[in-house]
Scaffold this motif. Structure first.
Motif, PDB file in Angstrom:
ATOM      1  N   TYR A 106     -70.691  62.991  25.597  1.00 35.82           N
ATOM      2  CA  TYR A 106     -69.492  62.593  25.243  1.00 35.82           C
ATOM      3  C   TYR A 106     -68.952  63.761  24.643  1.00 35.82           C
ATOM      4  O   TYR A 106     -67.648  64.312  24.928  1.00 35.82           O
ATOM      5  N   LEU A 107     -69.502  64.574  24.033  1.00 32.97           N
ATOM      6  CA  LEU A 107     -68.945  66.010  23.271  1.00 32.97           C
ATOM      7  C   LEU A 107     -68.957  67.051  24.509  1.00 32.97           C
ATOM      8  O   LEU A 107     -67.912  67.592  24.726  1.00 32.97           O
ATOM      9  N   PHE A 108     -69.784  67.214  25.735  1.00 30.04           N
ATOM     10  CA  PHE A 108     -69.592  67.756  26.740  1.00 30.04           C
ATOM     11  C   PHE A 108     -68.378  67.421  27.690  1.00 30.04           C
ATOM     12  O   PHE A 108     -67.733  68.527  28.165  1.00 30.04           O
ATOM     13  N   VAL A 109     -68.165  66.348  27.901  1.00 25.53           N
ATOM     14  CA  VAL A 109     -66.688  65.919  28.600  1.00 25.53           C
ATOM     15  C   VAL A 109     -65.688  66.388  28.105  1.00 25.53           C
ATOM     16  O   VAL A 109     -64.817  66.686  28.563  1.00 25.53           O
ATOM     17  N   TRP A 110     -65.810  66.292  26.544  1.00 23.35           N
ATOM     18  CA  TRP A 110     -64.456  66.804  25.824  1.00 23.35           C
ATOM     19  C   TRP A 110     -64.624  68.319  25.962  1.00 23.35           C
ATOM     20  O   TRP A 110     -63.242  68.851  26.118  1.00 23.35           O
ATOM     21  N   GLY A 111     -65.477  68.700  26.065  1.00 26.50           N
ATOM     22  CA  GLY A 111     -65.492  70.249  25.945  1.00 26.50           C
ATOM     23  C   GLY A 111     -65.138  70.591  27.299  1.00 26.50           C
ATOM     24  O   GLY A 111     -64.446  71.835  27.471  1.00 26.50           O
ATOM     25  N   ALA A 112     -65.341  69.989  28.224  1.00 27.75           N
ATOM     26  CA  ALA A 112     -65.185  70.334  29.718  1.00 27.75           C
ATOM     27  C   ALA A 112     -63.219  70.332  29.876  1.00 27.75           C
ATOM     28  O   ALA A 112     -62.718  71.182  30.358  1.00 27.75           O
ATOM     29  N   LEU A 113     -63.014  69.006  29.283  1.00 29.26           N
ATOM     30  CA  LEU A 113     -61.320  68.796  29.036  1.00 29.26           C
ATOM     31  C   LEU A 113     -60.726  69.902  28.345  1.00 29.26           C
ATOM     32  O   LEU A 113     -59.554  70.730  28.842  1.00 29.26           O
ATOM     33  N   THR A 114     -61.525  70.335  27.216  1.00 31.69           N
ATOM     34  CA  THR A 114     -60.818  71.599  26.251  1.00 31.69           C
ATOM     35  C   THR A 114     -60.894  72.871  27.046  1.00 31.69           C
ATOM     36  O   THR A 114     -59.765  73.719  26.902  1.00 31.69           O
ATOM     37  N   PHE A 115     -61.833  72.824  27.921  1.00 32.08           N
ATOM     38  CA  PHE A 115     -61.918  74.100  28.791  1.00 32.08           C
ATOM     39  C   PHE A 115     -60.771  74.612  29.595  1.00 32.08           C
ATOM     40  O   PHE A 115     -60.088  75.491  29.663  1.00 32.08           O
ATOM     41  N   ALA A 116     -60.283  73.304  30.404  1.00 36.40           N
ATOM     42  CA  ALA A 116     -59.264  73.231  31.204  1.00 36.40           C
ATOM     43  C   ALA A 116     -58.030  73.475  30.543  1.00 36.40           C
ATOM     44  O   ALA A 116     -57.033  74.183  30.804  1.00 36.40           O
ATOM     45  N   MET A 117     -58.026  72.723  29.368  1.00 37.15           N
ATOM     46  CA  MET A 117     -56.551  73.188  28.394  1.00 37.15           C
ATOM     47  C   MET A 117     -56.595  74.277  27.900  1.00 37.15           C
ATOM     48  O   MET A 117     -55.468  74.811  27.818  1.00 37.15           O
ATOM     49  N   TRP A 118     -57.687  75.044  27.700  1.00 39.61           N
ATOM     50  CA  TRP A 118     -57.675  76.494  27.116  1.00 39.61           C
ATOM     51  C   TRP A 118     -57.209  77.468  28.187  1.00 39.61           C
ATOM     52  O   TRP A 118     -56.451  78.427  28.075  1.00 39.61           O
ATOM     53  N   ILE A 119     -57.622  77.049  29.445  1.00 35.25           N
ATOM     54  CA  ILE A 119     -56.999  78.176  30.709  1.00 35.25           C
ATOM     55  C   ILE A 119     -55.420  77.884  30.642  1.00 35.25           C
ATOM     56  O   ILE A 119     -55.026  79.030  30.640  1.00 35.25           O
ATOM     57  N   ALA A 120     -54.704  76.831  30.509  1.00 37.88           N
ATOM     58  CA  ALA A 120     -53.567  76.753  30.389  1.00 37.88           C
ATOM     59  C   ALA A 120     -52.647  77.493  29.094  1.00 37.88           C
ATOM     60  O   ALA A 120     -51.689  77.725  28.983  1.00 37.88           O
ATOM     61  N   THR A 121     -53.458  77.674  28.132  1.00 41.60           N
ATOM     62  CA  THR A 121     -53.093  78.247  27.095  1.00 41.60           C
ATOM     63  C   THR A 121     -52.868  80.090  27.062  1.00 41.60           C
ATOM     64  O   THR A 121     -52.389  80.330  26.345  1.00 41.60           O
ATOM     65  N   PHE A 122     -53.547  80.388  28.071  1.00 37.19           N
ATOM     66  CA  PHE A 122     -53.015  81.701  28.413  1.00 37.19           C
ATOM     67  C   PHE A 122     -51.689  82.062  28.762  1.00 37.19           C
ATOM     68  O   PHE A 122     -51.055  83.118  28.601  1.00 37.19           O
ATOM     69  N   ALA A 123     -51.008  80.943  29.078  1.00 39.79           N
ATOM     70  CA  ALA A 123     -49.478  81.119  29.168  1.00 39.79           C
ATOM     71  C   ALA A 123     -48.585  80.802  27.640  1.00 39.79           C
ATOM     72  O   ALA A 123     -47.428  80.678  27.898  1.00 39.79           O
ATOM     73  N   PHE A 139     -67.099  72.240  20.482  1.00 40.58           N
ATOM     74  CA  PHE A 139     -67.573  71.032  21.377  1.00 40.58           C
ATOM     75  C   PHE A 139     -68.978  71.231  21.989  1.00 40.58           C
ATOM     76  O   PHE A 139     -69.998  70.267  21.742  1.00 40.58           O
ATOM     77  N   PHE A 140     -69.167  72.363  22.591  1.00 41.68           N
ATOM     78  CA  PHE A 140     -70.614  72.477  23.109  1.00 41.68           C
ATOM     79  C   PHE A 140     -71.598  72.839  22.114  1.00 41.68           C
ATOM     80  O   PHE A 140     -72.717  72.179  22.390  1.00 41.68           O
ATOM     81  N   LEU A 141     -71.284  73.484  21.227  1.00 36.23           N
ATOM     82  CA  LEU A 141     -72.407  73.638  20.004  1.00 36.23           C
ATOM     83  C   LEU A 141     -72.549  72.176  19.491  1.00 36.23           C
ATOM     84  O   LEU A 141     -73.954  72.042  19.468  1.00 36.23           O
ATOM     85  N   LEU A 142     -71.859  71.392  19.268  1.00 36.51           N
ATOM     86  CA  LEU A 142     -71.873  70.026  18.619  1.00 36.51           C
ATOM     87  C   LEU A 142     -72.697  69.103  19.771  1.00 36.51           C
ATOM     88  O   LEU A 142     -73.973  68.639  19.659  1.00 36.51           O
ATOM     89  N   GLY A 143     -72.307  69.394  21.048  1.00 35.94           N
ATOM     90  CA  GLY A 143     -73.037  68.717  22.014  1.00 35.94           C
ATOM     91  C   GLY A 143     -74.725  69.356  22.428  1.00 35.94           C
ATOM     92  O   GLY A 143     -75.508  68.343  22.247  1.00 35.94           O
ATOM     93  N   PHE A 144     -74.592  70.571  22.502  1.00 35.25           N
ATOM     94  CA  PHE A 144     -76.100  70.731  22.368  1.00 35.25           C
ATOM     95  C   PHE A 144     -77.040  70.694  21.130  1.00 35.25           C
ATOM     96  O   PHE A 144     -78.241  70.374  21.173  1.00 35.25           O
ATOM     97  N   GLY A 145     -76.425  70.689  20.187  1.00 34.46           N
ATOM     98  CA  GLY A 145     -77.253  70.192  18.793  1.00 34.46           C
ATOM     99  C   GLY A 145     -77.654  68.830  18.888  1.00 34.46           C
ATOM    100  O   GLY A 145     -78.691  68.490  18.669  1.00 34.46           O
ATOM    101  N   LYS A 146     -76.732  67.891  19.529  1.00 31.57           N
ATOM    102  CA  LYS A 146     -77.173  66.697  19.663  1.00 31.57           C
ATOM    103  C   LYS A 146     -78.111  66.523  20.815  1.00 31.57           C
ATOM    104  O   LYS A 146     -79.154  65.651  20.522  1.00 31.57           O
ATOM    105  N   LEU A 147     -78.079  67.173  21.997  1.00 28.24           N
ATOM    106  CA  LEU A 147     -78.946  66.976  22.962  1.00 28.24           C
ATOM    107  C   LEU A 147     -80.278  67.427  22.683  1.00 28.24           C
ATOM    108  O   LEU A 147     -81.218  67.061  23.030  1.00 28.24           O
ATOM    109  N   LEU A 148     -80.310  68.705  22.051  1.00 29.40           N
ATOM    110  CA  LEU A 148     -81.713  69.110  21.649  1.00 29.40           C
ATOM    111  C   LEU A 148     -82.102  68.787  20.226  1.00 29.40           C
ATOM    112  O   LEU A 148     -83.180  69.221  19.917  1.00 29.40           O
TER     113      LEU A 148
END
Length: 192
Positions: A106-123, A139-148
């Motif tokens: 769940y956290l990883f997919v939100w991290g992926a969306l956030t990464f795409a939005m981050w690319i847009a913030t360059f403008a 998002f990725f730190l929280l996700g890996f914390g849960k996964l591991l």
């Protein structure tokens, strides 16, 4: 007819809700003491107010604001629904690592969306860029914390959330204060 700027509403909804949850994730306050407040904020301010801000951004023709605020408003709704109504219904035989892995994804997919939005913030302005720059690793730190099953990663992710919340709060405050004063009081670092 001039429409109000909905961005500060969305930014404050995101910032305050993120701040409360991140205090629990960082271990600064017991999760049990904070979670009822986090859920209330997630439904009302993080979810609903932010989603409405996104709809107002759509009316203004701002695709980034529309997608960001509606998406993260829905994030808060889904988070609150899961914690309040669904996690308790998971059978004990499925609990533990399986739930941790599900939450991680769940956290990883939100991290992926956030990464795409981050690319847009360059403008966009540097303040919004910094909010998303802090949110992606959170998002990725929280996700890996849960996964591991690694609480240290979750704690670091909690501190990342606090940084994200502070940046979002600053950006929302700058938008309101600058408009109210009719000049730049708090700089947003506009792109050239």
């Amino acid at each position: 007819m001039k429409l109000a700027n909905p961005a500060p509403l969305g930014l404050f909804g995101f910032a305050l809700t993120t701040w409360l949850l991140s205090m629990a994730n960082a271990g600064l306050l017991p999760e049990g003491a904070l979670m009822p407040l986090v859920l209330a904020m997630a439904f009302a301010f993080g979810g609903t107010a932010q989603f409405f801000a996104g709809l107002m951004e759509m009316a203004k023709g701002n695709t980034f604001g529309f997608v960001a605020f509606c998406s993260y408003g829905a994030f808060w709704w889904s988070f609150a629904l899961f914690v309040k109504f669904f996690v308790g219904g998971i059978p004990a035989t499925v609990a533990g690592a399986d739930v941790g892995a599900a939450v991680a994804w769940y956290l990883f997919v939100w991290g992926a969306l956030t990464f795409a939005m981050w690319i847009a913030t360059f403008a966009l302005n540097r303040a919004v860029f910094l909010v998303f720059t802090a949110l992606v690793p959170t998002f990725f730190l929280l996700g890996f914390g849960k996964l591991l099953g690694n609480p240290l990663l979750g704690t670091i992710g909690g501190y990342g959330g606090l940084i994200t919340a502070a940046l979002a709060f600053y950006t929302g405050a700058a938008e309101v204060i600058n408009e109210a004063h009719g000049k730049t009081v708090l700089p947003l670092g506009t792109r050239a």
